[in-house]
Design a protein around this motif. Structure first.
Motif, mmCIF file in Angstrom:
data_model
loop_
_atom_site.group_PDB
_atom_site.id
_atom_site.type_symbol
_atom_site.label_atom_id
_atom_site.label_comp_id
_atom_site.label_asym_id
_atom_site.label_seq_id
_atom_site.Cartn_x
_atom_site.Cartn_y
_atom_site.Cartn_z
ATOM 1 N N LEU A 1 53.534 109.548 -7.725
ATOM 2 C CA LEU A 1 52.605 109.448 -8.849
ATOM 3 C C LEU A 1 51.847 108.126 -8.839
ATOM 4 C CD1 LEU A 1 54.873 110.933 -11.654
ATOM 5 C CD2 LEU A 1 52.838 112.009 -10.658
ATOM 6 N N GLN A 2 52.370 107.124 -8.124
ATOM 7 C CA GLN A 2 51.714 105.826 -8.039
ATOM 8 C C GLN A 2 50.676 105.757 -6.928
ATOM 9 O OE1 GLN A 2 54.770 102.809 -7.599
ATOM 10 N NE2 GLN A 2 56.166 103.939 -8.906
ATOM 11 N N ASP B 1 56.671 120.407 -7.261
ATOM 12 C CA ASP B 1 56.258 119.221 -8.009
ATOM 13 C C ASP B 1 54.775 118.930 -7.802
ATOM 14 O OD1 ASP B 1 58.828 118.935 -8.903
ATOM 15 O OD2 ASP B 1 59.031 116.837 -8.297
ATOM 16 N N SER C 1 63.352 113.540 -7.021
ATOM 17 C CA SER C 1 62.221 113.059 -7.807
ATOM 18 C C SER C 1 61.070 112.664 -6.898
ATOM 19 C CB SER C 1 62.626 111.846 -8.653
ATOM 20 O OG SER C 1 61.500 111.292 -9.300
ATOM 21 N N TYR D 1 62.887 111.587 -1.511
ATOM 22 C CA TYR D 1 62.913 112.108 -2.875
ATOM 23 C C TYR D 1 64.331 112.285 -3.417
ATOM 24 C CZ TYR D 1 58.065 113.150 -1.666
ATOM 25 O OH TYR D 1 56.758 113.060 -1.248
ATOM 26 N N ALA E 1 58.596 110.927 -8.243
ATOM 27 C CA ALA E 1 57.944 109.956 -9.124
ATOM 28 C C ALA E 1 57.200 108.880 -8.335
ATOM 29 C CB ALA E 1 58.978 109.311 -10.043
ATOM 30 N N ASN E 2 57.738 108.471 -7.194
ATOM 31 C CA ASN E 2 57.053 107.460 -6.387
ATOM 32 C C ASN E 2 55.617 107.866 -6.075
ATOM 33 O OD1 ASN E 2 57.268 105.074 -4.205
ATOM 34 N ND2 ASN E 2 56.271 106.810 -3.242
#
Length: 493
Positions: free
Chosen positions: A154-155, A237, A149, A136, A151-152
């Motif tokens: 979220l996929q 998160d 983050s 992250y 964000a990875n």
């Protein structure tokens, strides 16, 4: 099971079927117990419904009237749950299915009338069944975590978990990393060993490899502090995504230098880090367990608990692989400590009945020595079960990306024999037999129903008469079978 026809396999639930037709009713020579359930699994016949006979009275003063006794009066550990691990490749595999098939496949794991998983694991960043290495925050020297983050996820991992929550909103989750960000490690790299022969190169240099018994994490307070806040940011998160991480463990297999994401720690190194981690987890309401312990050495746990500041943080211990050899000592020395079985041994993608039988013996050992949770490893994988780092492994569901179909494996049925009816809060019960009928485990649920999981490893039927609460339950277990019997509340009087 390759000799079975496709239609026969579908009927047995070995491909994407969610229910199995019961076997033809037996001749009604024995009255059935109202409200009781019995499901039996053999190599080519999973989850076959049987009739539970009415309970009889145990003859007073008879020493030899029964073969085994389920000890209702002295319950043991309280169960936290059963489940598996959410890995990125599982979600990738599911993406090959139609939305309807994906929904049905997930239902077999999480729906309350099927495997009904209640406690699952998820990685903090990449593990060996991620699409690729990532953390992250890979910005060197980012002690303020400005580049942090998730964000990875979220996929892959977050939608995977959210899909499971659609069937069980109360699903509990715990997490551990396979490696910190590379810049927090002495070798500056996510892996700790050269690739195995014939597997993909990773770019690791010989001078970057590490060894068991070494602290690969940089042993400085500023790194401990940043890494503890890294855990907190991860939990926060996920909470914003509607996912509560209730428990964390500081490192998966902290003794193992692997060619995939890994990080070795000494017990003393973990003891130095744990107060930092505990401080940050207190802020987000997450517990900290020691682990995961993959060596049969209770002295590793001893060393951490000998440090008062580290001991104050530890609420339980996660055990996997060879760590099972330490179970007797952990149970004896720390009888009040929660023990979780954190990972099923991985297999080689054979996904056969033989390995499920091995899994039963393994699982039974953990429960007998006080484990209150049992998590399988890969819930779902594509055909071949191959990781990006070259290790083919088992799973509960296998997805064929070519035919866009899926099937359940024998390991799935083994997990379902426990998870379907043993509820969180159930108390484990000892099953005693001086006649050798000891291949069983049992539980009493919060609603007072009793669940018996009985194994018959013989190649022939086996008659077993169980005593429980002044009653007797007489069963004829099918050859080479695993059986779940559920006695409803009130059946014992």
């Amino acid at each position: 099971m390759t000799d079975l026809s496709v239609s026969r396999r579908a009927a047995l639930g070995l491909i994407g079927a969610t229910a199995v037709a019961p076997v033809a009713a037996r001749a009604a020579e024995t009255p059935a117990l109202p409200g009781a359930l019995w499901f039996s699994t053999q190599a080519d016949a999973p989850w076959q419904k049987q009739s539970v006979p009415v309970l009889a009275e145990v003859s007073k003063g008879s020493l030899f009237g029964t073969d085994a006794t389920i000890n209702i009066a002295n319950p043991r550990q309280t169960m936290a749950g059963f489940g598996a691990c959410f890995n990125e490749l599982g979600w990738v595999a599911l993406s090959h299915l139609s939305p309807a098939d994906r929904h049905t496949a997930m239902a077999t794991l999480f729906a309350p009338d099927q495997a009904a998983f209640t406690l699952c694991r998820t990685p903090v960043g990449a593990n060996d069944f991620a699409r690729r290495w990532y953390s992250y925050d890979e910005t060197p020297g980012d002690f303020d975590l400005k580049s942090f983050s998730t964000a990875n996820d979220l996929q892959t991992l977050i939608p995977y978990i959210k899909a499971a929550q659609g069937f069980n909103p109360d699903l509990k989750l715990w997490a551990s990393p396979w490696s910190p960000p590379g810049w927090m490690k002495k070798n500056g790299f996510y892996a700790m060993a050269r690739p195995w022969p014939g597997t993909p190169e990773t770019g690791i240099r010989n001078d970057q490899t590490g060894h068991e018994g070494e602290d690969a994490f940089i042993q400085e307070d500023r790194y401990f502090d940043a890494y503890a806040r890294y855990f907190r940011r991860y939990v926060e998160d996920y909470a914003r995504a509607g996912i509560t991480i209730g428990t964390v463990m500081p490192q998966n297999e902290f003794n193992s230098a692997q060619p995939y994401a890994s990080c070795t720690w000494t017990p003393q190194g973990l003891a130095r880090f744990l107060p930092f981690l505990g401080r940050e987890m207190d802020k987000v309401g997450a517990r900290v367990f020691f682990g995961t312990l993959e060596r049969g050495k209770v002295e590793m746990l001893d060393a951490v608990l000998a440090d008062p500041k580290a001991a104050a943080v530890i609420k339980g211990v996660g055990v996997q692989w060879d760590g099972k050899r330490a179970l007797p000592q952990i149970a004896r020395q720390y009888p009040q400590m929660d023990i979780w079985a954190t990972e099923w041994e991985c297999g080689t993608s054979a996904n056969d009945w033989h390995y499920a039988r091995y899994g039963w013996a393994n699982l039974r050992r953990y429960i007998e020595f006080g484990a209150s949770a049992w998590d399988y490893w890969n819930a779902i994988l594509p055909t071949g079960g191959l990781s990006p780092w070259g290790w083919p492994q088992n799973s509960l569901i296998v997805v064929d990306p070519v035919t866009k179909s899926w099937r359940l494996t024998p390991d799935y049925w083994l997990m379902r024999h426990l998870s379907a009816y043993v509820k969180p809060g159930a108390r484990a019960l000892s099953v005693d037999s001086f006649l050798g009928f000891d291949d069983n485990i049992a539980f009493r649920n919060p609603d007072d129903s009793v669940v018996l999981i009985a194994n018959n490893a013989l190649g022939q039927k086996q008659k077993v008469r169980y005593a429980l609460g002044g009653k007797a339950l007489a069963l004829e277990l099918p050859a080479d079978s695993l059986n779940t019997i559920v006695l409803p509340a009130g059946a014992l009087g």
